[in-house]
Each structure stands twice: as C-alpha cells, then as structure tokens.
Design a protein around this motif. Sequence first.
Motif, mmCIF file in Angstrom:
data_model
loop_
_atom_site.group_PDB
_atom_site.id
_atom_site.type_symbol
_atom_site.label_atom_id
_atom_site.label_comp_id
_atom_site.label_asym_id
_atom_site.label_seq_id
_atom_site.Cartn_x
_atom_site.Cartn_y
_atom_site.Cartn_z
ATOM 1 N N HIS A 109 76.818 -29.718 24.587
ATOM 2 C CA HIS A 109 75.454 -29.914 25.094
ATOM 3 C C HIS A 109 75.236 -31.315 25.655
ATOM 4 O O HIS A 109 74.142 -31.638 26.130
ATOM 5 C CB HIS A 109 74.442 -29.608 23.991
ATOM 6 C CG HIS A 109 74.678 -28.285 23.350
ATOM 7 N ND1 HIS A 109 74.849 -27.133 24.086
ATOM 8 C CD2 HIS A 109 74.808 -27.927 22.049
ATOM 9 C CE1 HIS A 109 75.059 -26.123 23.257
ATOM 10 N NE2 HIS A 109 75.060 -26.577 22.028
ATOM 11 N N GLY A 112 77.458 -30.768 29.662
ATOM 12 C CA GLY A 112 76.801 -29.941 30.672
ATOM 13 C C GLY A 112 75.822 -30.736 31.515
ATOM 14 O O GLY A 112 75.911 -30.751 32.755
ATOM 15 N N PRO A 113 74.873 -31.440 30.891
ATOM 16 C CA PRO A 113 73.942 -32.264 31.660
ATOM 17 C C PRO A 113 74.608 -33.425 32.386
ATOM 18 O O PRO A 113 74.312 -33.686 33.553
ATOM 19 C CB PRO A 113 72.973 -32.767 30.587
ATOM 20 C CG PRO A 113 73.007 -31.704 29.539
ATOM 21 C CD PRO A 113 74.450 -31.270 29.491
ATOM 22 N N THR A 118 74.291 -28.445 34.239
ATOM 23 C CA THR A 118 72.958 -28.002 33.830
ATOM 24 C C THR A 118 71.938 -28.437 34.875
ATOM 25 O O THR A 118 71.843 -29.621 35.190
ATOM 26 C CB THR A 118 72.591 -28.609 32.470
ATOM 27 O OG1 THR A 118 73.619 -28.308 31.525
ATOM 28 C CG2 THR A 118 71.269 -28.063 31.978
ATOM 29 N N TYR A 124 71.348 -20.558 30.694
ATOM 30 C CA TYR A 124 72.528 -21.122 30.042
ATOM 31 C C TYR A 124 72.619 -20.598 28.614
ATOM 32 O O TYR A 124 71.625 -20.574 27.886
ATOM 33 C CB TYR A 124 72.456 -22.654 30.031
ATOM 34 C CG TYR A 124 72.320 -23.233 31.412
ATOM 35 C CD1 TYR A 124 73.440 -23.520 32.180
ATOM 36 C CD2 TYR A 124 71.060 -23.450 31.972
ATOM 37 C CE1 TYR A 124 73.319 -24.023 33.469
ATOM 38 C CE2 TYR A 124 70.927 -23.956 33.254
ATOM 39 C CZ TYR A 124 72.059 -24.233 34.003
ATOM 40 O OH TYR A 124 71.926 -24.724 35.279
ATOM 41 N N THR A 131 71.987 -24.892 21.982
ATOM 42 C CA THR A 131 72.015 -24.699 23.436
ATOM 43 C C THR A 131 70.638 -24.942 24.042
ATOM 44 O O THR A 131 70.513 -25.221 25.240
ATOM 45 C CB THR A 131 72.506 -23.276 23.760
ATOM 46 O OG1 THR A 131 73.735 -23.053 23.073
ATOM 47 C CG2 THR A 131 72.730 -23.082 25.243
ATOM 48 N N THR A 133 69.073 -27.414 24.057
ATOM 49 C CA THR A 133 69.096 -28.761 24.661
ATOM 50 C C THR A 133 68.925 -28.702 26.178
ATOM 51 O O THR A 133 68.180 -29.491 26.771
ATOM 52 C CB THR A 133 70.439 -29.456 24.353
ATOM 53 O OG1 THR A 133 70.683 -29.427 22.954
ATOM 54 C CG2 THR A 133 70.440 -30.893 24.852
ATOM 55 N N HIS A 134 69.604 -27.753 26.814
ATOM 56 C CA HIS A 134 69.641 -27.690 28.276
ATOM 57 C C HIS A 134 68.278 -27.331 28.880
ATOM 58 O O HIS A 134 68.056 -27.510 30.074
ATOM 59 C CB HIS A 134 70.699 -26.682 28.733
ATOM 60 C CG HIS A 134 72.059 -26.947 28.159
ATOM 61 N ND1 HIS A 134 73.043 -27.638 28.847
ATOM 62 C CD2 HIS A 134 72.604 -26.634 26.949
ATOM 63 C CE1 HIS A 134 74.128 -27.720 28.089
ATOM 64 N NE2 HIS A 134 73.890 -27.129 26.934
ATOM 65 N N ALA A 141 67.641 -21.732 28.081
ATOM 66 C CA ALA A 141 68.924 -21.973 27.424
ATOM 67 C C ALA A 141 68.795 -21.646 25.950
ATOM 68 O O ALA A 141 67.852 -22.091 25.294
ATOM 69 C CB ALA A 141 69.348 -23.434 27.608
ATOM 70 N N MET A 217 65.986 -34.115 26.217
ATOM 71 C CA MET A 217 67.046 -33.291 25.631
ATOM 72 C C MET A 217 66.958 -33.297 24.110
ATOM 73 O O MET A 217 67.193 -32.274 23.463
ATOM 74 C CB MET A 217 68.420 -33.779 26.111
ATOM 75 C CG MET A 217 68.754 -33.357 27.530
ATOM 76 S SD MET A 217 70.442 -33.817 28.007
ATOM 77 C CE MET A 217 70.122 -35.286 28.978
ATOM 78 N N ASN A 221 66.503 -29.939 22.089
ATOM 79 C CA ASN A 221 67.619 -29.682 21.181
ATOM 80 C C ASN A 221 67.143 -29.123 19.848
ATOM 81 O O ASN A 221 67.746 -28.196 19.295
ATOM 82 C CB ASN A 221 68.395 -30.982 20.964
ATOM 83 C CG ASN A 221 69.479 -30.889 19.916
ATOM 84 O OD1 ASN A 221 69.220 -31.042 18.725
ATOM 85 N ND2 ASN A 221 70.701 -30.634 20.353
ATOM 86 N N CYS A 346 74.816 -33.661 19.058
ATOM 87 C CA CYS A 346 74.250 -33.273 20.355
ATOM 88 C C CYS A 346 72.786 -33.665 20.472
ATOM 89 O O CYS A 346 72.193 -33.560 21.549
ATOM 90 C CB CYS A 346 74.429 -31.767 20.596
ATOM 91 S SG CYS A 346 73.638 -30.697 19.380
#
Length: 472
Positions: A109, A112-113, A118, A124, A131, A133-134, A141, A217, A221, A346
């Motif tokens: 996580h 991806g960003p 992302t 996602y 997940t 987070t995105h 997500a 995020m 998250n 994350c």
Amino acid sequence: MGNTLFDKIWDAHVVSSKEGFPDILYIDTHFIHEVTSPQAFDGLRKRGLPVLRPQQTVATADHNVPTWDQHLPIKEELSRYQVDMLTKNCAEFGVELYGLGHPYQGIVHVIGPELGITRPGGTYVCGDSHTSTHGAFGAIAFGIGTSQVEQVMATQCLLQSRPKRMKIEVNGKLQNGVGAKDIILYIISKTTAAGGTGYAVEYAGDTIRSLSMEGRMTICNMSIEMGARCGLIAPDDTTIEYVQGREFAPKGEDWDKAVAYWNTLYSDDDAQFDSVLNFNAEDIEPMITYGTNPGMGIGVTQHVPVTADVDPTEQKSYANSLAYMGVHDDESLIGKPIDYVFIGSCTNSRIEDLREVATFFKGRHKADHVTVWVVPGSKQVQEQAIAEGLDKVFEAAGFPLREPGCSACLGMNEDKIPAGKYCVSTSNRNFEGRQGPNSRTILASPLTAAAAAVTGKITDIRELLAEGELVG
C-alpha cells in the motif's frame, strides 16, 4: 438527486447488475503479496487457468520479509517459503514481481501510490485489509479474501454488493503536534471499532482538504478499523500534483484526459448519504490507545474510561482488555514506561512520516532502555531518506534506519515485540498478540511515538515542542 463520489466510481465499473444479486464489479488493479496469494495461484493451477490480465496485477514481498540483512536468506522457514513461492508463482503466471532487491519493492500500500499505479477513479483490491489506503486518491479500494484473490486473477472481476454510504466531515484547525493519525484515531474512538460496518466512508471538510496525500492515506488506511468496507477522499489539486510525473502515471495526452476525468470525481451537492458525522479539528489532541482494539483510544491527557460506564454487555471483555494491557480504570497513561517504539507500517512509513520524526529527533537521543525501530515503507522511501540524510539523524539519536517491510506491524516476520513489553506503534492494530505473542501495543502518531522514544514513557508531544516549533 446527485451522486456520491463512491457511486460515480462504482457505477463506472459495474459489468453486470441484477436485482437481488451482487454486482459484477471490474477491478482496475489487483495488488498481491506472499501471504494471501499462494492458495489462489494453486487454485488457478488446478483448474488450468491463467492470470487473465497479468499486466493489471502487481506483486511485491512485504509481510514476511526481514528488515535487516535483506541480501541474506530469510531465517524463518515459513517466511522464506512464502516469499520463494511468490517468486515462483509470479514467474510461472507472468506477473511482474517487485521482490527483495528490486528498487520498487516495499509494502504493497506504499508502492502503489508512489509508483503512480494508484489513481483517482479506479478500483483496487488486495488480499489485505488495509487496501483502503488507496481510497485517499478518490478511488474504491478494499481488502479481499483468498478465494476472491483467485476470482480476480481468473476474471479481473468480483461479485460485490454495494455498501451504504457515510460521510465524515472534519473542519477547523488542528493543534500543533496533531496530525492525520490523531484524526483517524479520534474518529474511531468516537464511532467505535464497529461504527462504520457496512459503509463506504467518504472523508470531507477543510481539515481533510488541508492534509497532504500521505496524511490522507493514513486516514483511509484505518477506515477498516471502524468496520468500514473502504474509505475515500475526493481528488483535488493536491492529489493531481502527487500523481503527476510518477513512474506509471499517464503521460502526455493521456495525462490531460485523465485529469479532465479526475476533476469530475466529487460528491454532488445534493448527493444523499445514509449517515453523516461531523467533527471539530480543535477537539482533537494527540491520541493513544489503551486497550486491544483501535476504538479504545483517548486523548493523551485523558484518563482510561471506567468499566462501570461501559455498556453492560461489553464490560467483561472491556475488563479483560484492560487486564491484558496492564492498565486500570480512570488511569492516566502520561508517564507510563514503555519498552519499544515502532515507526513504520502501511499507515505511517512514507517519506513524510520519516521526515517529521527526523526533524523531532534532531539533537535528541532515545531513552537508554527503549528499542526503536524505524522502518521505511519501500526501497524508494529508504533511498530518499538516505539521500536526505535522515538515516544519519536516526543514527545520532541512537538507532539505525532499517530496510523496508511490514515489520513489527504484525507478528509474521522476525520483528516481534517480546511478551509483556509495551510498544508505542504507528501501525494500525493493537489486538492481543498482534505484534508478537502477549505483546502490548499502544497505537499513536509518529510524533507521539517519537516523544515516547526520547522520554521512555508516554508523553504529550506538545510539551516537548520548542516555542514556535511547528509540527504535525
């Protein structure tokens, strides 16, 4: 009636919808790691199926990897086996792997960003709870189970029922020393660990808008920690500036088209939510948890709630939680000695988190009895921290910068907190034994964790900030 941001994205990804049945939802990107993918790959193998769209599948090793001497074989047998299996499976099925030693390796996580994979408006999934987070990018997500991992590998789609929609607004100016982690711990303490169950949560308000992408995020998250299916924040100029120029972000005309679409991603003024909550930023102080779920949180100057004041149906489990943590009714945790500090996961392992704590640690040294682990979320974060000299600041403060991985967020690798020891952690869960058998976890922001590392006890970060020193 207008649409919510969530509904706009969901509707754009529905492949098929029939009343009384879950929707068939198209998934733009599937993130996988070494823990929840082996069974899914085995399922494909048994049925003679390929990964349908390997170019939309991104793999990395993160949960089971050591954060020291990553060039050496992994010591723990199960961890080594799972990482080796991920390598073999990705090679067999044609999936790109960012494994140990790869410049893009890191927590799923985080990478991806930072790689521009992302983006706003996408869907996602990953076999991992966080997940969500995105969603900070204005995306849907969410985490999925192992059988669903196999389903996405085989079809690039999922059977999903549309959740209810909740909006949480936070407005006002944060106190000095208070940041995104404090915001979300405060929200969860007010809604409880089950308050978002069945909802997709959109965060809004001028306080949320003032946050960096790293802060957003962190908020998204931990949406899962109040039971929500996912969390998301509408994209704006901050989002677009963050994505632009990253490795896999759109380029040229594709970029212009993407931005034009992203600018349509917001909840309409007349959109209807099933639930709306409002909070004032001024009410939030540095937060800590005292129990064994993230909803058991208080402001650092507050006292542990009294068992008699808890819902009678929950008093037994509440008392058991306090006993496990070694805390008592109406106790102030200020001054409580701690043993470990973990800055990573994350939730809080991005370059902004490391910069913030390095600024605080400059000229300060950890307490002699405290073990401090600072773990970057990816190789890119690690290299950036080294380039900026943050590793030297940490070394001067009495501890090294480690190598990337999930580390002490969960007791699944070599970084475990010993039984009975207290760890002030920037991770997302404080369940019994989460960081190691019988370990005790106190969730907090990076700054509050750093303050505990220096003083050796739970401390109000605001008391350590020099006059005029602005952080958070």
